[in-house]
Design a protein around this motif. Structure first.
Motif, short mmCIF file in Angstrom:
data_model
loop_
_atom_site.label_atom_id
_atom_site.label_comp_id
_atom_site.label_asym_id
_atom_site.label_seq_id
_atom_site.Cartn_x
_atom_site.Cartn_y
_atom_site.Cartn_z
N GLU A 194 19.76 -3.28 10.00
CA GLU A 194 18.82 -2.15 9.97
C GLU A 194 17.80 -2.28 8.85
OE1 GLU A 194 16.92 1.11 11.32
OE2 GLU A 194 18.65 0.22 12.32
N THR A 195 18.26 -2.51 7.63
CA THR A 195 17.34 -2.59 6.48
C THR A 195 16.41 -3.79 6.63
OG1 THR A 195 18.94 -1.50 5.04
CG2 THR A 195 17.20 -2.78 3.97
N ALA A 196 16.96 -4.94 6.94
CA ALA A 196 16.13 -6.14 7.12
C ALA A 196 15.16 -5.94 8.28
CB ALA A 196 17.00 -7.37 7.36
N GLY A 197 15.61 -5.27 9.33
CA GLY A 197 14.75 -5.00 10.48
C GLY A 197 13.59 -4.09 10.12
N ASN A 198 13.87 -3.06 9.33
CA ASN A 198 12.80 -2.16 8.89
C ASN A 198 11.77 -2.92 8.06
OD1 ASN A 198 13.86 0.12 10.13
ND2 ASN A 198 15.07 0.69 8.35
N THR A 199 12.24 -3.79 7.18
CA THR A 199 11.33 -4.60 6.36
C THR A 199 10.50 -5.52 7.23
OG1 THR A 199 12.85 -4.51 4.48
CG2 THR A 199 11.20 -6.28 4.47
N GLU A 200 11.14 -6.18 8.18
CA GLU A 200 10.44 -7.09 9.09
C GLU A 200 9.35 -6.36 9.87
OE1 GLU A 200 9.48 -10.52 11.34
OE2 GLU A 200 10.69 -10.35 9.54
N GLU A 201 9.68 -5.21 10.42
CA GLU A 201 8.70 -4.46 11.21
C GLU A 201 7.56 -3.94 10.34
OE1 GLU A 201 10.98 -1.59 13.42
OE2 GLU A 201 11.82 -3.15 14.72
N SER A 202 7.89 -3.52 9.14
CA SER A 202 6.85 -3.06 8.20
C SER A 202 5.92 -4.21 7.85
CB SER A 202 7.50 -2.50 6.93
OG SER A 202 6.53 -2.17 5.99
N ASN A 203 6.50 -5.38 7.58
CA ASN A 203 5.68 -6.55 7.24
C ASN A 203 4.79 -6.96 8.40
OD1 ASN A 203 6.61 -6.74 4.62
ND2 ASN A 203 8.14 -8.28 5.08
N GLN A 204 5.28 -6.84 9.63
CA GLN A 204 4.44 -7.18 10.79
C GLN A 204 3.25 -6.24 10.89
OE1 GLN A 204 4.64 -9.97 12.57
NE2 GLN A 204 6.29 -10.49 11.16
N THR A 205 3.45 -4.97 10.56
CA THR A 205 2.35 -4.01 10.56
C THR A 205 1.35 -4.36 9.48
OG1 THR A 205 3.82 -2.28 11.40
CG2 THR A 205 1.80 -1.55 10.33
N VAL A 206 1.85 -4.72 8.31
CA VAL A 206 0.97 -5.11 7.20
C VAL A 206 0.17 -6.36 7.58
CG1 VAL A 206 0.94 -6.02 4.84
CG2 VAL A 206 2.34 -4.03 5.39
N ILE A 207 0.82 -7.33 8.17
CA ILE A 207 0.15 -8.57 8.56
C ILE A 207 -0.95 -8.27 9.58
CG2 ILE A 207 0.47 -10.75 9.82
CD1 ILE A 207 3.23 -10.92 8.38
N ALA A 208 -0.67 -7.41 10.54
CA ALA A 208 -1.68 -7.06 11.55
C ALA A 208 -2.87 -6.36 10.89
CB ALA A 208 -1.07 -6.16 12.62
N THR A 209 -2.59 -5.49 9.93
CA THR A 209 -3.67 -4.81 9.21
C THR A 209 -4.50 -5.80 8.42
OG1 THR A 209 -2.37 -2.78 9.04
CG2 THR A 209 -4.17 -3.04 7.47
N ARG A 210 -3.83 -6.69 7.71
CA ARG A 210 -4.55 -7.70 6.93
C ARG A 210 -5.45 -8.55 7.83
NH1 ARG A 210 -0.35 -10.56 2.73
NH2 ARG A 210 -0.03 -8.81 1.32
N LYS A 211 -4.90 -9.01 8.95
CA LYS A 211 -5.69 -9.87 9.85
C LYS A 211 -6.96 -9.16 10.31
CE LYS A 211 -3.58 -12.67 12.78
NZ LYS A 211 -2.68 -13.17 13.84
#
Length: 106
Positions: A54-71
């Motif tokens: 759960e915790t690692a999954g939340n981090t992964e999903e948050s990072n994917q959102t950040v990456i999409a925003t950065r791109k």
């Protein structure tokens, strides 16, 4: 809350496996997501095993959102090359660093 897909993917990664739509399928019949089929050569994860991601999954999903925003903020590589040509590499680097600072990964 991390999605079932993310937690299953992390479970597979931890077991040196890669997501494969022919070996696993997820489904939701209206009462929540579940693993419908599983044909990997490792055991299907238990609810407890999935919950441990759960915790690692939340981090992964948050990072994917950040990456999409950065791109999106970076712009196309063609526009970035024009920016470097027009304004110089230091200006471009400063803009990219500001985007990273404003949109940190978890």
């Amino acid at each position: 809350m991390a999605t079932l897909y993310t937690k299953v993917k992390l479970y597979l990664d931890a077991n040196s496996k890669t997501w494969n739509d022919t070996k696993v399928s997820l489904q939701n019949d209206g009462s929540g997501d579940y693993i419908k089929t599983w044909t990997f050569d490792i055991a299907e994860p238990t609810d407890e095993q999935l919950a441990s991601y759960e915790t690692a999954g939340n981090t992964e999903e948050s990072n994917q959102t950040v990456i999409a925003t950065r791109k999106k903020l970076y712009g196309t590589w063609e526009n970035q090359l024009e920016e470097i040509y027009d304004d110089g590499i230091d200006s471009w680097k400063a803009r990219i660093q500001q985007i990273k600072t404003d949109n940190p990964k978890g």
